[in-house]
Scaffold this active site. Structure first.
Site, PDB file in Angstrom:
ATOM      1  N   HIS A 731     -82.861  41.442-109.956  1.00  2.98           N
ATOM      2  CA  HIS A 731     -83.415  41.555-108.604  1.00  2.98           C
ATOM      3  C   HIS A 731     -82.793  40.489-107.701  1.00  2.98           C
ATOM      4  O   HIS A 731     -83.447  39.560-107.244  1.00  2.98           O
ATOM      5  CB  HIS A 731     -84.947  41.407-108.646  1.00  2.98           C
ATOM      6  N   HIS A 735     -78.525  43.889-106.001  1.00  6.12           N
ATOM      7  CA  HIS A 735     -79.500  44.983-106.121  1.00  6.12           C
ATOM      8  C   HIS A 735     -79.940  45.453-104.738  1.00  6.12           C
ATOM      9  O   HIS A 735     -80.044  46.664-104.484  1.00  6.12           O
ATOM     10  CB  HIS A 735     -80.705  44.519-106.935  1.00  6.12           C
ATOM     11  N   HIS A 771     -86.223  44.079 -99.371  1.00  3.37           N
ATOM     12  CA  HIS A 771     -87.374  44.511-100.161  1.00  3.37           C
ATOM     13  C   HIS A 771     -87.625  43.650-101.391  1.00  3.37           C
ATOM     14  O   HIS A 771     -88.710  43.725-101.980  1.00  3.37           O
ATOM     15  CB  HIS A 771     -87.204  45.972-100.582  1.00  3.37           C
ATOM     16  N   ASP A 772     -86.677  42.828-101.826  1.00  4.54           N
ATOM     17  CA  ASP A 772     -86.890  41.950-102.979  1.00  4.54           C
ATOM     18  C   ASP A 772     -86.533  40.501-102.645  1.00  4.54           C
ATOM     19  O   ASP A 772     -86.115  39.743-103.518  1.00  4.54           O
ATOM     20  CB  ASP A 772     -86.051  42.422-104.172  1.00  4.54           C
ATOM     21  N   ASP A 882     -84.793  52.527-104.725  1.00  6.22           N
ATOM     22  CA  ASP A 882     -85.042  51.344-105.553  1.00  6.22           C
ATOM     23  C   ASP A 882     -84.658  51.587-107.009  1.00  6.22           C
ATOM     24  O   ASP A 882     -84.210  50.673-107.706  1.00  6.22           O
ATOM     25  CB  ASP A 882     -86.518  50.960-105.439  1.00  6.22           C
TER      26      ASP A 882
END
Length: 1131
Positions: A731, A735, A771-772, A882
């Site tokens: 992550h 990614h 998002h991460d 994702d």
């Protein structure tokens, strides 16, 4: 004025005549009720009432008339209208009156009375009764004369044209009709049941203290001129009537002072005593005493004088001391003829007042349980007002005294309960005000404590009040500083009680002192030094309470200081008689301060009731102090957080050099980065290329020019986002790049952009890249198990909320706001899209939304433009992006899967180390061979259902579904090999899932001879054998793959042949091996005895020979023994 006879039939008592006008009109007799009814029915004043009724005079008070009106209104509501047509009153409108006013018309032969104006002989109250009667009659007339047809017609008109009816009411309705309508509505309202207790209590609380002390039926409150007349009327009554009249006099009295005064005056009338005293029981069950409520009260003593004298000279008599004390202890009556001859009599009062006491009658007052609640004492019997020293109280006086005190006991207990309820009511009001103050003054500790001390001083009637606050070191020192300041002591060290007390004393150091003196003195706030605290007796007492946590109620300060070896400050002790000291605790039962009350106003010690009330103050004080301190600490922490965010924002933002370099770089076309393809891979891209690829995606979507994003701001934002990703194994920034590229491919290649607005495309790309953010390599469950600050901050979707907050932090950093040119409405919209999209990456959110999305698809949805529909679609697209690594080509997929597995295994190691728990299979490094099987499950549960429904709805994203299917076949194949024991997962990456032979270029491959022993699969394992306890996945692969005949199955032979002969790149076989199966004999006797520990198996040995041809150049050197061992391991 017409007299109302007394219940006994005699003349009215002076007590009855001394009442107020409101209390004189108490209950109506049956005759009075009948009179009220007849008057309401229209009977003229002066008419002869029915038999048994009492005439209502024309000069009655208005209070009585109001009561009659109310009674008539209530009775009229519950009584049907009269049906006697001959006696009805008719409602008519006289001609020529435009206002529509009506008048009462009576039938011929009946006496008529004009209703417009009262006659001179009528009182206003009588006129009001007649007016009310006329209105009631009109209503009754209207209800009887209207036919059902008229009612239906009006109802139909009202239902069809309600607006017209409302307009008629507002513009043209007569005033009388409006008043009648309003009266009708009021009569239809449900009447609240009157509560005598509640009304009496509210009247009592609303009255002034002067009014409360007055007795409405008290002989002592009558004027001086009326007292002899009242006494003369009472003397005219016989003994039974007088007794009952005096009982009624005290029956409803709730003021304890007035009640005690009545009891003594009435007892003097009954027993002809010259004076009397009344004592009430106080104290704890183990230390009871009598307090003189009223002392030496005669029949001429006024209530105010008696109360004032008793308050000025409070007499306290312990149980068992003196005459009254002996009566209270033994519960027995004492009748003394000559007081000076009795050793229990104390003559000091006679010497002080000059009065001589001869006869004494002292009797206990008990409650319904038989407990002593007081003692009544009467002195010196008189004869018709003349005092004769030789007279004594006889048996008749004793019986009258005992009977009357029985009723008085009930009254005293009721008055005490009422006094307690009033006190509780006032205390609750004060506590409510304190609670209000806690919220109002939570940012000012000084004002809050001052309010609490002021309320406590006024309620408990004390001279001074103090509050000591303990130094708690709240949020001031770090954990390291606390450890250095207070090193841990060995657990086995024996600590003496004195040492422990001293340690607690040193720990509970007072830092702030609040002092409040007299009524007009302001509060004093100081920070006393250690020397000042150690030299103050009051501070030492507070220190003792803070250390022990106990409440201290001190009646004798000098004695307490001597018993506890405390420092004696003469100036403080001389001015201090009583102290009530109580600890103030927070929610954790930790002492945060000490509250101290000094000297009650009347010089008596603090009682248990005072301690109970003060405890409530201490609780609210602790709540307020703790709340204020928490508020101050929260403000400090918020300030620290702002400083930390400023520092973080500075260090999290990309440098100016990097920004300028990226700004000047040439951005290649999208085709060169393969951005339009679902098979995109970032393995060959360097870090700078990843940022350029992101910029190209924004350009291709025309977002830079569409939303006027400054190019340098966009470059700085991309670099800052990359900088805020941690270097975890999966992550990480790459990614995020892959997720954003998949979203870009779905929008462009998958033609999903036709369902999205430009603002939503901008939000989705930003959400994919962020998002991460700041992912720690652990999931939400781990954050919850470890109770991390993130789990405390976010209870659901912990990491996803953190990712969004980090995204907002970067956008708010200087020079990173790519939304700066948006309007406020567009900014709110795009931030809502970003937040929803990031939170949708939580698989828990995916499972919540999936059913609703499937329902829309099954219903044939094709628009996707509603807010809820768009939110569902964006959530499914975020999840699809994702997990899009599962749809990549196999050479990319299995490498990414190994990265994911390694990150999961690292979390599993942390769970074993920190939580001492066994992780789940997907995070257990010891179960890494199950990875292919778990990958198949992940694909079947999450990936395939999602891609299938997206592919059916949007056919342009079919490559995602097809790639996932292909990878599932590969993972399933690998899972079967692992299950058969043909391979294992122990490489850095899963690029060589099966060990293979490699031929040497310059060495001739010779035949390899090896034997394979096949066991008889028909033979059942004996009970207790080693094989029966071996897990299935740990047993021999050859045994699992054998048929009952002993030969290898077809599927196993094909997979083994493929593994041995085919290389990874799919080229032609480099080696040629011939696998020979041996014939397996099955001549084992099933019934032959075998050892449980050594199972017997039979089978034939077969030879396998492999001949090889010349291998191509470039192969590795492998010796003969190594080849044999590898092949044996495979089989």
């Amino acid at each position: 004025m017409t007299d109302v006879s007394s219940p006994a039939g005699g003349a009215a008592s002076p007590v009855e005549m001394a009442t107020s006008s409101s209390s004189a009109a108490t209950t109506l007799t049956n005759g009075a009720n009948k009179t009220a009814i007849s008057t309401a029915a229209g009977v003229a004043p002066g008419a002869v009432p029915g038999p048994g009724s009492a005439a209502i005079p024309a000069s009655s008070s208005s209070g009585n008339q109001v009561k009659l009106e109310h009674h008539h209104r209530q009775s009229n509501n519950n009584r049907p209208a009269a049906t006697n047509r001959s006696s009805e009153t008719k409602l008519r409108s006289p001609a020529g009156e435009s206002d529509g006013a009506s008048r009462l018309m009576t039938p011929a032969g009946s006496s008529s009375t004009p209703s417009q104006s009262p006659s001179p002989s009528q009182s206003p109250s009588q006129a009001s009764i007649q007016t009310q009667t006329s209105q009631q009659d009109r209503l009754a007339k209207a209800s009887t004369t209207a036919s059902q047809q008229d009612v239906d017609e009006v109802a139909r008109l009202f239902e069809e044209k309600p607006e017209a009816f409302e307009k008629w009411l507002t513009e043209r309705a007569p005033p009388e009709a409006l008043s009648r309508l309003q009266e009708f509505i009021e009569n239809r309202k449900p009447h609240k049941r009157p509560s005598v207790t509640s009304d009496l209590f509210q009247q009592w609380m609303a009255a002034s203290p002067t009014v409360q002390q007055k007795s409405p039926r008290s002989l002592s409150n009558s004027s001086a001129s009326s007292i002899p007349e009242c006494r003369r009327h009472l003397m005219d009554l016989d003994e039974g009537e007088l007794f009952m009249e005096l009982i009624r006099d005290v029956a409803n009295e709730l003021d304890i002072d007035v009640l005690c005064h009545k009891i003594l005056v009435n007892v003097g009338l009954l027993t002809h005593a010259d004076r009397g005293s009344l004592f009430l029981a106080k104290g704890t069950p183990t230390n009871k005493y009598l307090v003189a409520k009223l002392f030496d009260v005669t029949q001429k003593t006024a209530l105010k004088d008696a109360v004032t004298r008793a308050s000025a000279e409070e007499i306290i008599i312990p149980f068992g001391i003196g005459i009254a004390g002996m009566v209270a202890q033994t519960k027995q009556m004492i009748n003394i003829k000559e007081a000076y001859k009795d050793a229990r009599f104390n003559c000091e009062i006679d010497l002080k007042t000059g009065y001589k006491t001869n006869a004494i009658l002292c009797m206990p007052i008990c409650n319904y349980e038989g407990d002593i609640i007081g003692v009544a004492q009467i002195i010196n019997k008189t004869n018709g007002g003349c005092f004769k020293g030789c007279m004594e109280f006889d048996e008749h006086d004793v019986e009258i005294f005992r009977r009357y005190l029985t009723f008085c006991g009930i009254g005293i207990q009721n008055a005490q309960l009422f006094e307690m309820s009033v006190q509780e009511y006032r205390r609750n009001q004060i506590l409510l005000n304190l609670a209000r103050s806690i919220f109002e003054e939570q940012n000012n500790l000084e004002c809050l404590v001052t309010k609490i001390m002021t309320e406590a001083r006024e309620l408990l009637k004390c001279e001074r009040c103090s509050v000591f606050l303990v130094d708690l070191d709240c949020c001031e020192a770090s954990h390291l500083e606390k450890i250095i300041e207070k090193p841990n002591q060995p657990a086995t060290r024996a600590i003496k009680s004195a040492d422990s007390f001293e340690e607690k004393k040193m720990r509970n150091r007072f830092t702030v002192l609040f002092e409040l003196g007299g009524e007009y003195q302001a509060a004093n706030v100081s920070r006393p030094s250690v020397s000042e605290l150690s030299s103050s007796t009051l501070a030492q007492i507070a220190q003792f309470v803070a250390t022990t946590g106990q409440t201290v109620n001190i009646c004798d300060v000098i004695e307490w200081v001597r018993d506890h070896n405390q420092i004696r400050a003469e100036d403080e002790i001389d001015s201090t008689q009583a102290i009530l000291c109580m600890p103030i605790m927070n929610a954790q039962k930790k002492v945060i301060g000490v509250a101290q009350l000094i000297n009650k106003a009347n010089g008596v010690p603090f009682t248990d009731s005072d301690a109970s009330i003060f405890e409530a103050f201490a609780i609210f004080c602790g709540l307020g102090i703790h709340n204020t301190q928490m508020y101050e600490n929260a403000c400090k922490l918020m300030a620290k957080q702002k400083v930390a965010l400023e520092c973080l924002s500075y260090h999290a933002t990309a440098s100016q050099d990097q920004t300028e370099k990226l700004t000047q770089d040439v951005i290649a076309e999208a085709e060169s980065y393969n951005l339009y393809s679902f098979t995109f891979t970032d393995f060959e891209l360097v870090d700078d290329d990843t940022c350029r690829a992101v910029l190209r995606m924004f350009m291709q979507c025309n977002l830079v020019s569409q939303f006027q994003i400054p190019y340098d701001v966009l470059c700085r934002w991309v670099l800052s986002v990359r900088k805020n990703y941690r270097p975890v194994k999966y992550h990480n920034w790459r990614h995020a790049l892959n997720v954003a590229q998949t979203m870009f491919a779905m929008l462009k290649t998958g033609k999903m952009e036709r369902f999205m607005t430009d603002l939503e495309i901008l939000g989705l790309l930003v959400a994919c890249l962020c998002h991460d953010l700041d992912h720690r390599g652990t999931n939400n469950a781990f954050q919850t198990k470890t109770e991390s600050p993130l789990a405390i901050l976010y209870t659901t979707s912990t990491m996803e909320h953190h990712h969004f907050d980090q995204c907002v932090m970067i956008l708010n950093s200087e020079g990173n706001n790519i939304f700066q040119a948006l309007s406020p409405e567009d900014y709110r919209s795009v931030m809502k899209t970003v937040e929803s999209a990031i939170l949708s990456t939580d698989l828990a959110m995916y499972f919540k939304k999936r059913n609703a999305f499937l329902e829309l698809v099954e219903n044939g949805e094709f628009d996707w433009q509603g807010e809820e529909k768009k939110d569902l679609l964006c959530g499914m697209m975020m999840t699809a992006c994702d997990v899009s690594a599962i749809a990549k080509p196999w050479e990319v997929q299995h490498k990414v899967a190994k990265l994911v597995a390694d990150e999961f295994f690292d979390q599993g190691d942390l769970e074993k180390l920190q939580l001492n728990t066994q992780p789940v299979a997907m995070m257990d490094r010891e179960r890494k061979d199950e990875l292919p099987k778990m990958q198949v499950g992940f694909i079947d549960v999450i990936c395939l259902p999602l891609y299938r429904v997206l592919c059916d709805t949007f056919p342009w994203i079919t490559p995602l579904y097809e790639g996932t299917l292909e990878n599932r076949r590969n993972w399933q194949d690998l899972a079967e090999k692992v299950e058969m024991g043909l391979t294992w997962i122990d490489h850095d990456t899963i690029d060589k899932p099966v060990e293979e032979f490699a031929a040497c270029a310059d060495e001739e491959i010779k035949d390899i001879e090896f034997t394979v022993t096949t066991l008889n699969c028909n033979q059942q394992s004996q009970h207790g054998s080693e094989d029966s306890h071996t897990p299935e996945h740990q047993r021999s692969g050859s045994r699992l793959s054998m048929k009952k005949t002993g030969a290898l199955g077809k599927a196993v032979r094909s997979k083994l042949s493929k593994t041995l002969y085919n290389s990874m790149d799919g080229s032609k076989p480099k080696t040629s091996l011939k696998l020979l199966e041996s014939h397996v004999s099955e001549d084992m006797d099933d019934k032959s005895p075998t050892s449980p520990s050594q199972p017997q198996a039979s089978g034939s040995m077969g030879r396998m020979s492999a001949s090889s041809s010349t291998s191509s150049a470039g192969g590795q050197m492998v010796d003969k023994s190594k080849k044999r061992s590898k092949l044996c391991a495979l089989l």
